[in-house]
Design a protein around this motif. Structure first.
Motif, PDB file in Angstrom:
ATOM      1  N   HIS A 256       0.912  -1.394   0.074  1.00 20.40           N
ATOM      2  CA  HIS A 256       0.029  -0.041  -0.083  1.00 20.40           C
ATOM      3  C   HIS A 256       0.778   1.346   0.080  1.00 20.40           C
ATOM      4  O   HIS A 256       1.993   1.333   0.471  1.00 20.40           O
ATOM      5  CB  HIS A 256      -0.953   0.125   1.417  1.00 20.40           C
ATOM      6  N   ALA A 257       0.059   2.291  -0.548  1.00 23.36           N
ATOM      7  CA  ALA A 257       1.063   3.533  -0.848  1.00 23.36           C
ATOM      8  C   ALA A 257       1.314   4.041   0.722  1.00 23.36           C
ATOM      9  O   ALA A 257       0.552   4.338   1.298  1.00 23.36           O
ATOM     10  CB  ALA A 257       0.170   4.400  -1.598  1.00 23.36           C
ATOM     11  N   SER A 258       2.442   4.699   1.008  1.00 22.34           N
ATOM     12  CA  SER A 258       2.672   5.395   1.929  1.00 22.34           C
ATOM     13  C   SER A 258       2.984   6.911   1.644  1.00 22.34           C
ATOM     14  O   SER A 258       2.235   7.203   0.678  1.00 22.34           O
ATOM     15  CB  SER A 258       4.135   5.131   2.394  1.00 22.34           C
ATOM     16  N   GLN A 259       3.201   7.808   2.797  1.00 17.46           N
ATOM     17  CA  GLN A 259       2.691   9.422   2.268  1.00 17.46           C
ATOM     18  C   GLN A 259       3.400   9.857   1.318  1.00 17.46           C
ATOM     19  O   GLN A 259       2.748  10.540   0.459  1.00 17.46           O
ATOM     20  CB  GLN A 259       3.120   9.918   3.776  1.00 17.46           C
ATOM     21  N   GLU A 260       4.549   9.300   0.911  1.00 14.75           N
ATOM     22  CA  GLU A 260       5.207   9.995  -0.477  1.00 14.75           C
ATOM     23  C   GLU A 260       4.510   9.578  -1.643  1.00 14.75           C
ATOM     24  O   GLU A 260       4.662  10.024  -2.546  1.00 14.75           O
ATOM     25  CB  GLU A 260       6.781   9.708  -0.386  1.00 14.75           C
ATOM     26  N   ASP A 261       4.189   8.152  -1.594  1.00 12.93           N
ATOM     27  CA  ASP A 261       3.586   7.611  -2.616  1.00 12.93           C
ATOM     28  C   ASP A 261       2.157   8.315  -2.725  1.00 12.93           C
ATOM     29  O   ASP A 261       1.744   8.626  -4.018  1.00 12.93           O
ATOM     30  CB  ASP A 261       3.196   6.257  -2.399  1.00 12.93           C
ATOM     31  N   ILE A 262       1.476   8.563  -1.685  1.00 12.77           N
ATOM     32  CA  ILE A 262       0.081   9.443  -1.841  1.00 12.77           C
ATOM     33  C   ILE A 262       0.456  10.655  -2.436  1.00 12.77           C
ATOM     34  O   ILE A 262      -0.334  11.224  -3.214  1.00 12.77           O
ATOM     35  CB  ILE A 262      -0.369   9.600  -0.472  1.00 12.77           C
ATOM     36  N   LYS A 263       1.471  11.394  -2.165  1.00  9.74           N
ATOM     37  CA  LYS A 263       1.795  12.459  -3.005  1.00  9.74           C
ATOM     38  C   LYS A 263       2.052  12.584  -4.159  1.00  9.74           C
ATOM     39  O   LYS A 263       1.338  13.437  -5.198  1.00  9.74           O
ATOM     40  CB  LYS A 263       3.183  13.324  -1.909  1.00  9.74           C
ATOM     41  N   ILE A 264       2.811  11.623  -4.587  1.00  9.85           N
ATOM     42  CA  ILE A 264       2.882  11.408  -6.097  1.00  9.85           C
ATOM     43  C   ILE A 264       1.653  11.081  -6.972  1.00  9.85           C
ATOM     44  O   ILE A 264       1.534  11.572  -7.724  1.00  9.85           O
ATOM     45  CB  ILE A 264       3.989  10.132  -5.987  1.00  9.85           C
ATOM     46  N   MET A 265       0.705  10.193  -6.341  1.00  9.07           N
ATOM     47  CA  MET A 265      -0.440   9.927  -6.831  1.00  9.07           C
ATOM     48  C   MET A 265      -1.298  11.228  -7.029  1.00  9.07           C
ATOM     49  O   MET A 265      -1.788  11.494  -7.985  1.00  9.07           O
ATOM     50  CB  MET A 265      -1.268   8.826  -5.967  1.00  9.07           C
ATOM     51  N   THR A 266      -1.560  12.155  -5.986  1.00 11.47           N
ATOM     52  CA  THR A 266      -2.288  13.310  -6.033  1.00 11.47           C
ATOM     53  C   THR A 266      -1.594  14.223  -6.886  1.00 11.47           C
ATOM     54  O   THR A 266      -2.352  14.940  -7.600  1.00 11.47           O
ATOM     55  CB  THR A 266      -2.176  13.934  -4.430  1.00 11.47           C
ATOM     56  N   GLU A 267      -0.259  14.496  -6.878  1.00 12.78           N
ATOM     57  CA  GLU A 267       0.298  15.435  -7.752  1.00 12.78           C
ATOM     58  C   GLU A 267       0.350  14.897  -9.193  1.00 12.78           C
ATOM     59  O   GLU A 267      -0.098  15.942  -9.945  1.00 12.78           O
ATOM     60  CB  GLU A 267       1.698  15.570  -7.345  1.00 12.78           C
ATOM     61  N   THR A 268       0.070  13.590  -9.566  1.00 15.36           N
ATOM     62  CA  THR A 268       0.054  13.177 -10.896  1.00 15.36           C
ATOM     63  C   THR A 268      -1.560  13.386 -11.565  1.00 15.36           C
ATOM     64  O   THR A 268      -1.530  13.871 -12.475  1.00 15.36           O
ATOM     65  CB  THR A 268       0.682  11.780 -11.072  1.00 15.36           C
TER      66      THR A 268
END
Length: 554
Positions: free
Chosen positions: A365-377
């Motif tokens: 599962h996505a941790s915080q930096e993955d979540i940031k990448i997902m949201t910004e993309t």
């Protein structure tokens, strides 16, 4: 009037498991996932819980398709129960489809189900919905995020994901396709929150290889690796290292054997010829020539590892000099079972390696930096955290608010199961909360259990049971014999203190004082006697057991 979309989660928000969501435009509704959960009620004869699909009856004529993001049980475990009520076409990847086939076959539904196998970047047009399947990296293989184009706007449903740049099997997360939708404009991002409390990036599936290689290098005896049977990346690592270190692999446990067989048949797993052997042949090898891949990483009593550690599995058991690798996270609620399992392994004299000691497991599962990448993309107008307990949804919101510019309370929407989230081009709001319960499935079977039955079982477990039999004359409605009272498991009850006799007298007096016409409705009469006995027991014992009254007319 502007066009509107409705998002209605039936499960998986504010809890682990039972992931299921309805997405509705006008009179068309698609369902994303049909997952199961592991309820706290398991001690009361409950095997699994599933969403209350009866809620969808009012939308029966609107339902058009079921979309599966991936093959984990918390996303497809309720599939047969859903399809028994609503025979919709199902869209899934090849591996998810293969897992679904097995489930449908068990329930005699395979021939009745229209299952569409889709590949990454396929587009399915389902009424007003146009859905592109975006390749997602996860602990499983053949997983999707969904880009759902509607007349109101585009939704991105992440499914379960992490941004893995170096997966063991398959390609990295398809950020290129996601970015294309971000450039075109995304109305709402429905995003996995399971690891929203975890800082940094989630490690790659490749990151466990060094620790596993050291384990294989150091082990002098047999190696037992227990992991989730769906962790196909992890299974490939074990096969690769076994081949590298001159060991053969024996797979133990029904779900592990099934998933290895499916992944091997589909060409997802790369298993060298002759590497995998049956249990009979494994007994003939030296201890340093064999690896066992086994089920039971969560301490399940009926799984292979539990039997290996506490008794025997088909004549095989864990012994001194064996190395046992628990390559899985602890699912909340399983701590005691896993602790007992570990104790059993230590008693056998084996060496055990857990996640806390070595990097032998990584999350899917996505941790915080993955979540940031997902949201910004994706750059959505609205962010809707999904999948996880409420604290995770909240932390998802707070993290994005403080680390991704342009997001605040107005465009991050927290929802719960049963909420009806209404989306327009320029507005998002929860307009209603519907009551959606859970359905329990009987332990060891496929039958649904009514919640009232489970609640009564709970009461029996906590407070005990009292049976009351009153025998009356059919004509006069007067007592023929003294009331019979049997008490089981009621705290404070002492059969020698005379209170049973007092309870009989209390019921006898109640019957004597009841009018003849009160016995015309036996259900009502039984309830009157139940209440009378309950008052007595509560007064004398301070408890409220289940009371089962019976009236016999002779």
């Amino acid at each position: 009037m502007s066009e509107k979309l409705e998002i209605i989660p039936l499960g998986g928000i504010g809890e682990f498991g039972m992931n299921c969501m309805g997405i509705r435009y006008r009179d068309e509704m698609i369902i994303v996932d049909a997952g199961m959960g592991f309820p706290e009620e398991k001690p009361y004869g409950v095997d699994i819980s599933i969403p209350d699909f009866d809620f969808l009856e009012e939308y029966r004529d609107d339902l058009t398709a079921l979309i599966l993001t991936h093959g984990h049980e918390d996303h497809i475990g309720a599939l047969p129960f859903f399809l028994k009520k609503f025979n919709l076409p199902v869209y899934a990847s090849r591996f998810t489809s293969a897992l679904a086939d097995r489930k449908l076959e068990e329930h005699d539904l395979l021939s009745e189900t229209l299952l569409h196998r889709v590949e990454p970047n396929d587009i399915a047009e389902i009424g007003s919905f146009k859905i592109e399947f975006i390749h997602a990296s996860h602990s499983l293989v053949d997983c999707f995020s969904l880009a759902i184009k509607t007349p109101v706007g585009t939704l991105i449903h992440t499914g379960d994901y992490k941004i893995d740049d170096t997966p063991v099997i398959g390609k990295p997360y398809d950020l290129k396709t996601l970015r294309k939708y971000g450039d075109e404009g995304v109305l709402a991002l429905l995003a996995d929150s399971t690891n929203a409390t975890v800082p940094g990036r989630t490690p790659s599936e490749q990151d466990v290889i060094p620790a596993f290689r050291e384990i294989f290098d150091d082990a002098e005896g047999r190696i037992f690796v227990s992991t989730f049977s769906s962790s196909i990346h992890r299974l490939q690592i074990v096969f690769d290292l076994a081949h590298e270190f001159g060991r053969q692999v024996c797979v133990l446990g029904r779900s592990m054997q099934k998933n290895v067989e499916i992944a091997d048949d589909l060409g997802i797993l790369d298993i060298p010829e002759g590497l995998m052997i049956p249990i009979g042949e494994s007994r003939k090898l030296r201890d340093d020539e064999i690896v066992y891949l086994v089920t039971g990483s969560q301490g399940e009593f009926r799984a292979a590892l539990w039997n290996l550690a506490t008794a025997s599995y088909k004549g095989l058991q864990i012994e001194e000099k064996d190395t046992v690798v628990l390559s899985a996270r602890i699912i909340p609620g399983n701590e005691k079972a896993i602790s007992r399992l570990i104790g059993g392994i230590y008693k056998r004299g084996a060496n055990i390696i857990e996640e806390k000691r070595r990097l032998i497991h990584v999350s899917g599962h996505a941790s915080q930096e993955d979540i940031k990448i997902m949201t910004e993309t994706a750059r959505p107008k609205y962010l809707v955290p999904i999948h996880g307990e409420y604290r995770m949804l909240f932390r998802h919101k707070e993290y994005v608010k403080h680390h991704v510019p342009g997001y605040g309370n107005d465009n991050i929407i927290l929802i719960e199961n049963g909420d009806v989230l209404e989306l327009e081009k320029d507005r998002a709001r929860v307009v209603e909360n519907r009551e959606i319960g859970r359905t329990f499935i009987e332990d060891g079977g496929y039958d649904e259990i009514d919640y009232e039955i489970v609640r009564e079982r709970k009461k029996l477990g906590f407070s005990g049971m009292v049976s009351l039999v009153v025998t009356i004359d059919k004509e006069t409605k007067k007592l023929k014999t003294k009331p019979q009272i049997e008490i089981h498991g009621v705290s404070g009850f002492d059969p020698t203190n005379g209170l049973i006799a007092e309870a009989r007298d209390s019921i006898s007096n109640k019957v004597d004082n009841m009018k003849r016409e009160e016995f015309r409705d036996l259900d009502s009469a039984r309830e009157n006697l139940r209440v009378e006995l309950m008052r007595f027991i509560k007064k004398e014992f301070g408890s409220k057991p289940v009371i089962i009254p019976t009236i016999v007319e002779v």
